[in-house]
Each structure stands twice: as structure tokens, then as C-alpha cells.
Scaffold this active site. Structure first.
Site, PDB file in Angstrom:
ATOM      1  CB  SER A  24       5.960  25.370 -79.822  1.00 16.71           C
ATOM      2  OG  SER A  24       5.077  25.199 -80.905  1.00 16.71           O
ATOM      3  CG  ASN A  25       0.703  25.329 -79.609  1.00 21.34           C
ATOM      4  OD1 ASN A  25       0.304  24.461 -80.376  1.00 21.34           O
ATOM      5  ND2 ASN A  25       0.907  26.583 -80.000  1.00 21.34           N
ATOM      6  N   PRO A  26       1.195  21.904 -78.316  1.00 16.81           N
ATOM      7  CG  PRO A  26       0.044  20.683 -76.697  1.00 16.81           C
ATOM      8  CD  PRO A  26       0.311  22.066 -77.156  1.00 16.81           C
ATOM      9  CB  ALA A  91      -2.088  26.065 -82.066  1.00 23.83           C
TER      10      ALA A  91
END
Ligand code: C5P
Length: 214
Positions: A24-26, A91
Site C-alpha cells: 500500500s502507500n501512506p 492513491a
């Protein structure tokens, strides 16, 4: 009079290896969440397709919770034909594991070189299904922000793209503040001052409203 219907995506997608591990991502979904709120406050019928995010549901906004890019694509495809505007601020993870285990993989059995594949590009897919909808994308970049944003705008056939520099610590991901440039299909660039995501969300909605009137 028929209400304007606005579809917004926010948050990070999670691409699972097994039930407890994922890529995933922040992103926390803050920007898209505020856009959904601003859209609803502007009187538009609003649907928010939300990936991973700690933020609560918004009164009066239809919220569809999703996990993966594939889920997000399917949720968007079900709503897109009936909407007037799509604002794609999620995102989306660029890659996903090729295989997903149903049960938690034991530590010793973890594949250290898992095969990855690209996730579907939701915006690109929807741009090919576009009729009269206004399409707004986001471009989070660490360098050459405007040039990359312009390239994405053309490739994904967008009306405008919101570019933001995620290299600075105090803005972008997980922050309350943001600095954006809105690059339009006609080549013009609108650059509001550094501001809170809440205020910028209202600015974006006003901007889209003007596009609708053109
Ligand atoms: O190509 P890039 O990922 O930088 O483009 C960013 C824009 O495309 C964002 O609006 C993002 O939400 C969208 N996107 C998408 N599906 C992907 C990757 C990005 O819709 N798989």
C-alpha cells in the site's frame, strides 16, 4: 432541476498477499474526503469510493468502502455511467501480488520474491468509457511535477489534473496542508496558495463548477 452527480475516490488501496499482509502507500484519504464534503456542501449528489482511511463517513454522502484497486475499479464502473464528474484522488497502488493466499502464510513459508503485476489503471479505463463526464485526476510527484502532470492529463484524457509535490514533509500525504497546481486540458495552470486541504477542496469544487459551465 436534476442534481449534479459527483463521484470521488479517496484513500489508499491495499493489495493483499494474505489476510494480514499487503502492498500500500501512506495516503490517509484526507484530500479526497474534504473534496467529498465540499461537493456535498455545494449541493451535489456525492458518492465517495473510499480505500483504506481512518476518516469517518460523511453525512449525506454515499460511501462505498473498498480494499483493492480491482474493488475500486468495479465500484467506480458501477457509478461512472450515471455521474457528471469524477474526481480521482485515491492513491491507487501501482502493483499487486500475482497470488493471494486465503489463509495467513506462516513466517517460514513466506515467498521472499513474490511475483507482482500491475493493477488496473482506473482512471485510464474510465476515460475510455467517458461520455460527457468531467474527469479530474491527481498527480503526486517528487520532481518535475508539472511536466509529469501534463503527461498524465493527456494520456488519461482528463479535463484537469491536480498536481502536488509530495517531496516536502509539511504538505501532501497525511498532512492537513497542501500545495497544488491545477493543470487544465487547454494548457492553463491555476496555482492557489498553500492552504489547508479543507479550503483547497472547496477551491477544487468551485473550479470544477466553472468547468461544468463552459
Ligand atoms: O499514473 P499515476 O498513478 O501517477 O496517475 C495518477 C492518477 O491516476 C490519480 O488520479 C490516481 O487516482 C489515478 N490512478 C488510477 N489507477 C491506478 C493508478 C492511478 O486511477 N492504477
Amino acid at each position: 432541476m436534476k442534481k449534479i452527480r459527483c463521484l470521488i475516490t479517496a484513500g489508499a488501496t491495499r493489495e493483499h498477499f494474505d489476510p494480514v499482509r499487503f502492498i500500500s502507500n501512506p495516503s490517509t484519504g484526507k484530500m479526497g474526503w474534504h473534496i467529498a464534503k465540499a461537493s456535498q456542501e455545494n449541493g451535489w449528489q456525492t458518492t465517495l469510493v473510499m480505500g483504506a482511511s481512518p476518516l469517518p463517513e460523511i453525512d449525506g454522502v454515499e460511501t462505498i468502502k473498498v480494499v483493492s484497486a480491482q474493488d475500486m475499479l468495479e465500484a467506480c464502473q458501477s457509478k461512472f455511467p450515471d455521474c457528471d464528474i469524477l474526481i480521482m484522488s485515491a492513491a491507487v497502488s501501482d502493483v499487486r501480488p500475482k497470488k493471494k493466499a486465503t489463509n495467513k502464510v506462516k513466517k517460514d513459508a513466506i515467498d521472499l520474491h513474490p511475483e507482482l503485476e500491475r493493477t488496473p489503471d482506473i482512471l485510464l479505463t474510465l476515460s475510455k468509457e467517458k461520455k460527457n463526464q468531467i474527469l479530474i485526476g491527481f498527480a503526486a510527484e517528487t520532481n518535475d511535477v508539472i511536466a509529469y502532470a501534463k503527461d498524465k492529463l493527456e494520456r488519461k484524457n482528463l479535463n484537469a489534473i491536480v498536481a502536488n509535490d509530495v517531496s516536502a514533509q509539511n504538505i501532501g500525504f497525511a498532512s492537513d496542508m497542501n500545495k497544488i497546481d491545477i493543470v487544465c486540458a487547454d494548457g492553463s495552470i491555476f496555482s492557489p496558495e498553500l492552504d489547508t486541504k479543507e479550503n483547497l477542496a472547496r477551491t477544487i469544487i468551485k473550479f470544477v463548477e466553472k468547468l461544468l459551465q463552459k
